[in-house]
Design an enzyme around this catalytic site. Structure first.
Site, PDB file in Angstrom:
ATOM      1  N   ASP A  67      32.412  -2.766  23.500  1.00 54.98           N
ATOM      2  CA  ASP A  67      31.761  -3.928  22.892  1.00 54.98           C
ATOM      3  C   ASP A  67      31.817  -3.883  21.363  1.00 54.98           C
ATOM      4  OD1 ASP A  67      30.056  -1.756  22.652  1.00 54.98           O
ATOM      5  OD2 ASP A  67      28.552  -2.531  24.030  1.00 54.98           O
ATOM      6  N   ASP A 138      16.659  -0.980  28.712  1.00 55.34           N
ATOM      7  CA  ASP A 138      16.436  -2.010  29.731  1.00 55.34           C
ATOM      8  C   ASP A 138      17.492  -1.952  30.836  1.00 55.34           C
ATOM      9  OD1 ASP A 138      18.677  -2.843  28.372  1.00 55.34           O
ATOM     10  OD2 ASP A 138      17.863  -4.762  27.703  1.00 55.34           O
ATOM     11  N   HIS A 140      20.822  -1.883  30.322  1.00 56.72           N
ATOM     12  CA  HIS A 140      22.116  -2.517  30.036  1.00 56.72           C
ATOM     13  C   HIS A 140      23.225  -1.481  29.909  1.00 56.72           C
ATOM     14  CE1 HIS A 140      21.131  -2.395  25.489  1.00 56.72           C
ATOM     15  NE2 HIS A 140      22.277  -1.783  25.579  1.00 56.72           N
ATOM     16  N   GLU A 145      23.312  -7.353  29.290  1.00 52.30           N
ATOM     17  CA  GLU A 145      21.856  -7.337  29.342  1.00 52.30           C
ATOM     18  C   GLU A 145      21.369  -7.695  30.744  1.00 52.30           C
ATOM     19  OE1 GLU A 145      20.318  -6.045  27.054  1.00 52.30           O
ATOM     20  OE2 GLU A 145      20.536  -6.938  25.073  1.00 52.30           O
TER      21      GLU A 145
HETATM   22  C1  GLP Z   1      24.053  -0.200  22.645  1.00 54.60           C
HETATM   23  C2  GLP Z   1      25.454  -0.103  23.201  1.00 54.60           C
HETATM   24  C3  GLP Z   1      25.470   0.561  24.566  1.00 54.60           C
HETATM   25  C4  GLP Z   1      24.654   1.814  24.517  1.00 54.60           C
HETATM   26  C5  GLP Z   1      23.215   1.497  24.189  1.00 54.60           C
HETATM   27  C6  GLP Z   1      22.314   2.728  24.123  1.00 54.60           C
HETATM   28  O1  GLP Z   1      23.366  -1.326  23.028  1.00 54.60           O
HETATM   29  N1  GLP Z   1      26.117  -1.359  23.286  1.00 54.60           N
HETATM   30  O2  GLP Z   1      26.807   0.829  24.933  1.00 54.60           O
HETATM   31  O3  GLP Z   1      24.720   2.485  25.750  1.00 54.60           O
HETATM   32  O4  GLP Z   1      23.194   0.867  22.920  1.00 54.60           O
HETATM   33  O5  GLP Z   1      22.364   3.262  22.855  1.00 54.60           O
HETATM   34  P1  GLP Z   1      21.877   4.698  22.446  1.00 54.60           P
HETATM   35  O6  GLP Z   1      22.885   5.641  23.027  1.00 54.60           O
HETATM   36  O7  GLP Z   1      21.908   4.705  20.955  1.00 54.60           O
HETATM   37  O8  GLP Z   1      20.531   4.886  23.018  1.00 54.60           O
END
Ligand code: GLP
Length: 263
Positions: A67, A138, A140, A145
């Protein structure tokens, strides 16, 4: 689906890195789906160490990132382009032409066209051999989402308030977090031959419990991984703390025959 609980994020990341290194050694032209966020940082660090000290060769590997924020130039410090180069690509022998990250500078019809071409490039590359995932608080995955179609493909998504607030730490303020993103779809992710989801810390425990032991539902997008034939959840103790069958997962791992991978 396999749940592998490690004492801490370091040992979980090292296990996941070994798995990826084994794939890259047996298939040097492997196609990897890559994730951003804090979670995969230790994994990338370990892969960089393996490249430097053990000759792990990325020259023929192809990568597709999950993404990117819409509205951020690749040079923006919070863009996922910057994240990938700073934390991984700049430190290994990857061929830049073989890396792919969604373009955050598109709008209108160009977004739709780009998303279709991203899907086509993944298809032409033979599909992802392995997809690395984190998980949002959440549930995702990528930026899919809650409420995302479980069959979705690469497309534009609107972030929830919670995700914008979770990710505000990468920006000057929450107001600077873009509202829109391009993300691979859940259907796209599910076509990867293998999936490694990493989750660390108490803040992920509820989402992880829902994904692993709850019903399969668009309300927790990661729960679709229950339908994946080769998905592994690499968790630390805190992220695993709300799993009802915690002891069973540990026991299964301890009973693994020595000839099985990830032992
Ligand atoms: C973002 C990314 C996800 C990731 C998530 C969790 O939203 N698009 O791919 O898994 O954050 O992030 P973190 O690893 O910083 O908790």
């Amino acid at each position: 689906m396999e749940v592998i609980i490690s004492a801490d994020p370091e040992s979980a990341s090292s296990r996941a890195a070994k798995h990826i290194a084994r794939l890259v050694r047996t298939k040097p032209e492997a196609v990897l789906g890559l994730a951003t966020g804090s979670t995969p940082l230790l994994l990338y660090k370990e892969l960089i160490r393996m490249h430097r000290n053990e000759g792990l060769d990325f020259s023929r590997v192809r990568t597709f990132n999950l993404d990117e924020y819409l509205g951020l130039a690749p040079s923006h410090p919070a863009s996922y382009h910057q994240f990938m180069w700073k934390n991984f690509f700049d430190h290994i022998n990857i061929n830049p032409a073989r890396t792919h990250i969604p373009n955050g500078l598109l709008s209108g019809e160009d977004v739709t066209k780009f998303c279709a071409s991203y899907e086509e490039e993944i298809r032409l590359a033979g599909g992802m051999d392995l997809q690395i995932l984190g998980i949002g608080s959440d549930g995702h995955i990528g930026f899919n989402e809650p409420g995302s179609s479980l069959a979705s493909r690469t497309r534009i998504k609107t972030l929830t308030r919670r995700t914008r607030s979770d990710n505000a730490r990468f920006f000057r303020s929450e107001n600077d977090v873009p509202h829109h993103v391009i993300t691979m779809g859940i259907g796209t992710i599910m076509e990867a031959k293998e999936v490694l989801l990493l989750a660390f810390g108490e803040s992920k425990a509820t989402a992880v419990a829902g994904a692993v032991e709850g019903p399969i539902t668009a309300s927790n997008p990661a729960s679709i991984l229950q339908m994946h034939p080769a998905a592994k959840f690499h968790l630390d103790e805190s992220a695993a703390s709300r799993l009802e069958k915690h002891d069973y997962y540990r026991w299964v791992f301890e009973q693994k025959p020595p000839w099985q991978a990830d032992a």
